[in-house]
Design an enzyme around this catalytic site. Structure first.
Site, mmCIF file in Angstrom:
data_model
loop_
_atom_site.group_PDB
_atom_site.id
_atom_site.type_symbol
_atom_site.label_atom_id
_atom_site.label_comp_id
_atom_site.label_asym_id
_atom_site.label_seq_id
_atom_site.Cartn_x
_atom_site.Cartn_y
_atom_site.Cartn_z
ATOM 1 C CG HIS A 188 44.167 39.090 46.106
ATOM 2 N ND1 HIS A 188 43.526 38.603 47.038
ATOM 3 C CD2 HIS A 188 43.502 38.637 44.821
ATOM 4 C CE1 HIS A 188 42.671 37.061 46.080
ATOM 5 N NE2 HIS A 188 43.240 37.251 45.183
ATOM 6 C CG ASP A 222 45.111 37.156 49.987
ATOM 7 O OD1 ASP A 222 44.897 38.903 50.073
ATOM 8 O OD2 ASP A 222 44.741 36.357 50.097
HETATM 9 C C1 UDX Z 1 41.082 39.052 41.188
HETATM 10 C C2 UDX Z 1 39.726 38.502 41.383
HETATM 11 O O1 UDX Z 1 39.694 37.973 40.018
HETATM 12 C C3 UDX Z 1 38.771 38.023 42.295
HETATM 13 O O2 UDX Z 1 37.614 37.105 41.099
HETATM 14 C C4 UDX Z 1 39.032 38.221 43.225
HETATM 15 O O3 UDX Z 1 38.262 38.252 43.851
HETATM 16 C C5 UDX Z 1 40.299 38.641 43.205
HETATM 17 O O4 UDX Z 1 40.942 39.319 42.562
HETATM 18 P P1 UDX Z 1 40.575 40.550 39.509
HETATM 19 O O5 UDX Z 1 39.770 40.295 38.210
HETATM 20 O O6 UDX Z 1 41.771 42.595 39.792
HETATM 21 O O7 UDX Z 1 40.446 40.395 40.420
HETATM 22 O O8 UDX Z 1 39.310 41.878 39.645
HETATM 23 P P2 UDX Z 1 38.689 42.687 40.342
HETATM 24 O O9 UDX Z 1 38.364 41.962 42.340
HETATM 25 O O10 UDX Z 1 36.829 43.166 40.423
HETATM 26 O O11 UDX Z 1 39.172 43.517 41.195
HETATM 27 C C6 UDX Z 1 39.689 44.683 39.973
HETATM 28 C C7 UDX Z 1 39.998 46.099 40.942
HETATM 29 O O12 UDX Z 1 41.228 47.093 39.832
HETATM 30 C C8 UDX Z 1 39.097 47.070 41.359
HETATM 31 O O13 UDX Z 1 39.852 47.330 42.815
HETATM 32 C C9 UDX Z 1 38.855 47.816 40.155
HETATM 33 O O14 UDX Z 1 38.537 49.286 40.311
HETATM 34 C C10 UDX Z 1 40.332 48.413 39.242
HETATM 35 N N1 UDX Z 1 40.238 48.556 38.354
HETATM 36 C C11 UDX Z 1 40.432 47.826 37.724
HETATM 37 C C12 UDX Z 1 40.623 49.829 38.181
HETATM 38 O O15 UDX Z 1 40.710 50.642 38.970
HETATM 39 N N2 UDX Z 1 40.142 50.476 36.588
HETATM 40 C C13 UDX Z 1 40.636 49.367 35.291
HETATM 41 O O16 UDX Z 1 41.147 50.103 34.429
HETATM 42 C C14 UDX Z 1 41.163 47.871 36.147
#
Ligand code: UDX
Length: 474
Positions: free
Chosen positions: A26, A133
């Site tokens: 988020h 949010d």
């Molecule tokens: C959480 C919930 O799991 C998700 O379902 C909701 O939509 C948003 O909050 P998260 O597990 O953090 O999300 O996954 P995601 O929404 O895919 O966000 C991860 C973010 O971190 C992405 O923007 C990704 O690019 C970034 N990231 C993650 C990196 O840049 N590097 C990494 O090594 C890991």
């Protein structure tokens, strides 16, 4: 941060205040939105705890390394009650991880300092727009009874996930457009903890001053669901702007200090579309057994892979290391030797949007967090969907059953089972090397083109973003 706010000219025309949910996925979306609005000349005030703001600043310097000509964002660090939480348990993957809940609960204490900030900005500005949010609707309270302040609710999850969440809560009145799709069933109870559900619902009962909605999505991806949510009773008299994808889609060749991330250098050496990128976001942790099966599955698939091996974030660990989670060694050392010619394992934080946009990346094994989905869609990369909790199972349905730009690793009702290496290698080969996979890859490339066009002049998301900016400044 306060001193920066005080350094503002005495009279501001407009000001935008951002209030994210303190979870990495988020925070990222709010960062992207802040950068986009800031590049349009709007002064941005980003509100959070010192720890989360530091993470966002750190990420901003890596992601927007001089590429986005934007004015500085004003970060307001507010002190919150201690929200340090226990390490996430591996089996917490099934529902929204409880280890984040203390940070969400602590974030409610933002309301009082936020209200002070908004009052102060409102006294010096023609208009203040507060963007919170969709899980932090209490923040709209800071706009209450101030005539020149508006609150917008920013939906940081997909329209499909939001729609099904509310559809179930309302007892599912008949919606022919949805029934006809015959989508696999996912229930709220199976993917969201009661605690998180209560957290969100308790705030909705107290919502005030709500001027409209922003959705980080795009018509090319889920136009039907954007229309459905815009027609929902509580939404229909509000403005809805579908402005995604917010993530950057083009990248500078060098990072901030001139060096390239090792994973990007490694990708440079690989053939086009040959690598499956493997990463499961920031909130889930696999058991050691599941890590071993995944390692064996990647090896057996015969495909090139780039695997980000990390545990779910803990705010305390994250802060100490400036962004890279510390974990114990999870793979036997000889694994690296065996796979080194076609596999790379990254520890800690990887530059995901840049990896997905790299021409050598041909597939993504993902938990289907909404950021990951949007980054993959906009890069035209197909997905092997392995959802864990929250909106992810519904996003996975969008990926596989609606858009048909990916395959499921396993059925959602088998989610608690250990996924065997053979299942993993089969689905990777199916996506990366089969005839059936070729169709899916082609559709993903087409979708990528449509999504990128939505952000160009005349495209649906660019038009909505322009309309939102116009709404703010006029
Ligand atoms: C959480 C919930 O799991 C998700 O379902 C909701 O939509 C948003 O909050 P998260 O597990 O953090 O999300 O996954 P995601 O929404 O895919 O966000 C991860 C973010 O971190 C992405 O923007 C990704 O690019 C970034 N990231 C993650 C990196 O840049 N590097 C990494 O090594 C890991």
């Amino acid at each position: 941060a306060e001193s920066k706010a005080k350094a503002e000219p005495i009279t501001l025309d407009v000001a935008v205040v951002m209030v994210p949910l303190p979870a990495q996925g988020h925070l990222n979306q709010f960062l992207h939105l802040s950068s986009l609005l800031s590049a349009r000349g709007l002064p941005i005030h980003y509100v959070g705890s010192a720890t989360h703001n530091r993470q966002v600043l750190d990420r901003a310097s890596r992601l927007h390394n001089g590429g986005t000509a934007c004015r500085p964002i004003h970060f307001h660090d507010f002190t919150l009650p201690d929200y340090s939480s226990p390490a996430p348990e591996p089996d917490a993957a099934i529902k929204f991880p409880g280890h984040l809940q203390p940070a969400f609960d602590a974030a409610r204490h933002l309301l009082s300092p936020l209200a002070d900030l908004v009052r102060s900005l409102a006294s010096r500005s023609r208009r203040v727009v507060l963007i919170h949010d969709s899980s932090m609707t209490f923040a709209a309270g800071a706009a209450a009874s101030l005539p020149n302040v508006e609150a917008f609710c920013f939906h940081t999850v997909s329209a499909i996930a939001g729609f099904f969440f509310r559809w179930e809560l309302r007892g599912k009145p008949r919606e022919p457009a949805v029934e006809i799709l015959e989508l696999p069933h996912v229930s709220n109870e199976d993917c969201i903890s009661q605690q998180f559900c209560d957290f969100v619902l308790s705030q909705q009962q107290t919502t005030v001053a709500d001027s409209g909605r922003l959705i980080n999505s795009c018509r090319a991806i889920e136009g039907m669901f954007i229309d459905l949510v815009a027609r929902e009773p509580e939404w229909q008299d509000k403005k809805t702007f579908a402005i995604g994808p917010l993530n950057p889609i083009t990248f500078n060749q060098a990072s901030g200090n001139g060096a390239r991330h090792p994973s990007i250098e490694w990708l440079d050496q690989q053939p086009p579309s040959s690598v499956i990128y493997v990463s499961f976001g920031t909130t889930s942790t696999f058991s050691d057994e599941q890590v071993a099966e995944l390692a064996a599955g990647l090896e057996a698939s015969g495909q090139r892979f780039l695997w980000v091996l990390r545990d779910a974030d803990r705010a305390d660990i994250y802060a100490e290391t400036g962004g890279d989670a510390v974990e114990k060694e999870k793979l036997p050392l000889d694994y690296y030797t065996r796979v080194e010619r076609r596999g790379k394992v990254v520890r800690g934080w990887a530059p995901q949007p840049e990896i997905l946009a790299h021409p050598s990346t041909g597939g993504f094994m993902s938990h289907c967090g909404w950021n990951s989905c949007m980054e993959s869609f906009s890069a035209g990369v197909p997905i092997v969907a392995w959802p864990m909790h929250s909106d992810q199972p519904r996003n996975a349905v969008l990926v596989t059953d609606v858009l048909r730009v990916g395959f499921h690793v396993l059925d959602w009702d088998k989610r608690a089972e250990l996924v065997a290496s053979a299942t993993i290698s089969d689905v990777i080969e199916r996506l990366m090397a089969s005839k059936e996979g070729e169709e899916v890859r082609r559709r993903a490339r087409e979708l990528g083109g449509e999504v990128r066009r939505a952000m160009e002049e005349g495209g649906s998301s660019k038009t909505d973003l322009d309309a939102f900016v116009t709404h703010i400044i006029i």
